[in-house]
Design a protein around this motif. Structure first.
Motif, PDB file in Angstrom:
ATOM      1  N   ALA A 251       0.857  -1.029  -0.033  1.00  8.92           N
ATOM      2  CA  ALA A 251       0.014   0.052  -0.172  1.00  8.92           C
ATOM      3  C   ALA A 251       0.815   1.255  -0.094  1.00  8.92           C
ATOM      4  N   LEU A 252       1.899   1.358   0.713  1.00  7.49           N
ATOM      5  CA  LEU A 252       2.821   2.462   0.716  1.00  7.49           C
ATOM      6  C   LEU A 252       3.444   2.485  -0.330  1.00  7.49           C
TER       7      LEU A 252
ATOM      8  N   ARG B  64       1.158   4.176  -2.880  1.00  7.43           N
ATOM      9  CA  ARG B  64       1.053   5.724  -2.474  1.00  7.43           C
ATOM     10  C   ARG B  64       2.075   6.506  -3.124  1.00  7.43           C
TER      11      ARG B  64
ATOM     12  N   CYS C  17      -3.325  11.071  -2.798  1.00  5.76           N
ATOM     13  CA  CYS C  17      -3.719   9.695  -2.311  1.00  5.76           C
ATOM     14  C   CYS C  17      -4.083   9.770  -0.889  1.00  5.76           C
TER      15      CYS C  17
ATOM     16  N   LEU D 155      -4.650   6.884   2.180  1.00  2.09           N
ATOM     17  CA  LEU D 155      -4.694   5.405   2.740  1.00  2.09           C
ATOM     18  C   LEU D 155      -5.938   5.219   3.669  1.00  2.09           C
TER      19      LEU D 155
END
Length: 350
Positions: free
Chosen positions: A266-267, A270, A280, A282
């Motif tokens: 996920a990071l 991003r 973006c 999270l």
């Protein structure tokens, strides 16, 4: 395959082998006092019978998890710890997590007792004019792959059973998110036969291999070609990718279930989005549904950093485009960004 106990037949567990004798031994050997049992939705009709028998034979407290259970990635570890459970009995899947589980988890595959010969025979006409068949199945039917292979060979086919690789426990076993067994033999076969209920696993094989796929479904008693489903799915995937290419605001949704907490992925997603001058956010979620994502109106496209099949199979349910991490790369970087990568990686499955 483990033998069925007289008890299981007396309870009417004709479809699945729940290996109750093994369950009883594990509970006694571990001196568990409180047990949580998990089953996928298709098996939950047996949950209360199982709980009653386990309580009666072992003298333990049994808690039935009513939450959806989508795979070996979806083990109720948090719930079990909160409820002071000593042991989890996870029916219907094989081990998936690569970490030590606490409390401990016993996996019972629940092999199906349904015959497969009839549906394999029905698949023969759909498999022609191909000559070499790749054979895979869900865990419920892996013990019937040898029988299916013999039937097809008697009909003149050359048959190759998929290997054991990735996160599976048996030769020929496929998961919704891991079709390594099919990938291991795709270069040697013309078509795949998938023995499974529904089209979920077969679609994964078709998307990953690009080969024709036929399903032999013991639950419906039928065989079917999934080429039309594949075409619809790919059309929707490309539509979502095209919309992502023009999007300005992304929401990267990371799962929090034990086998779906892809925070590092996920990071990275991003970072990629920000590098293209996009915004973006999270977002963390345990369950993914239109209702969960509905409040985030500012987001143009959601990127799933959890089970990739959420984007592939449920996209039609969401108001906004939902894509995998691999599809994000395809949208922003184009084909150059994914050149040389295997299809499962592009789809975000590896």
């Amino acid at each position: 395959m483990p033998n069925r106990s007289v008890l299981e037949y007396s309870l009417g567990f004709e479809v699945y082998n729940f290996e109750l004798d093994k369950v009883f031994r594990e509970i006694a050997g571990r001196r568990a006092r409180r047990v949580l049992i998990q089953l996928p939705d298709g098996m939950k009709v047996h949950a209360l019978e199982l709980a009653r028998e386990i309580e009666s034979k072992c003298g333990v407290e049994v808690i039935v998890s009513a939450d959806p259970c989508y795979g070996g990635c979806d083990v109720a570890l948090d719930e079990a710890r909160r409820l002071s459970v000593d042991l989890i009995i996870h029916f219907g899947h094989t081990p998936f997590l690569k970490v030590e589980e606490s409390p401990p988890v016993i996996y019972i595959p629940a092999f199906s007792e349904l015959p497969v010969a009839g549906v394999v025979e029905k698949a023969v006409m759909l498999l022609r004019p191909h000559r070499v068949v790749g054979l895979v199945s869900t865990v419920q039917h892996v013990h019937k792959l040898g029988e299916a292979k013999r039937i097809l060979e008697d009909r003149g086919f050359k048959v190759v059973i998929g290997g054991r690789c990735g996160r599976v426990a048996f030769d020929g076993q496929v998961l919704g998110c891991d079709v390594c067994a099919a990938l291991s033999v795709m270069g040697d076969v013309d078509v795949f036969l998938v023995i499974a209920g529904g089209d979920f696993h077969a679609l994964g094989v078709a998307l990953s291999t690009g080969k024709p796929v036929v399903v032999a479904d013991p639950y419906r008693g039928e065989a079917r070609d999934i080429s039309k489903l594949l075409k619809r799915t790919l059309s929707l995937r490309w539509s979502c990718i095209a919309k992502a290419r023009d999007a300005e605001v992304f929401g990267v949704v990371v799962g929090v279930k034990p086998g779906q907490a892809m925070i590092e992925a996920a990071l990275k997603a991003r970072k990629l989005i920000l590098s293209y001058g996009k915004r973006c956010y999270l977002i963390a979620a345990r369950e993914f549904s239109p209702e969960v994502l509905y409040p985030f109106e500012d987001v143009d496209v959601f990127v799933i950093a959890a089970c990739p099949r959420i984007a592939v199979d449920d996209a039609h349910r969401f108001r906004k485009p939902v894509i995998t991490i691999g599809e994000l790369r395809l949208a922003l970087e184009g084909f150059e960004g994914v050149s040389g990568l295997p299809i499962p990686t592009i789809l975000g499955w590896s």
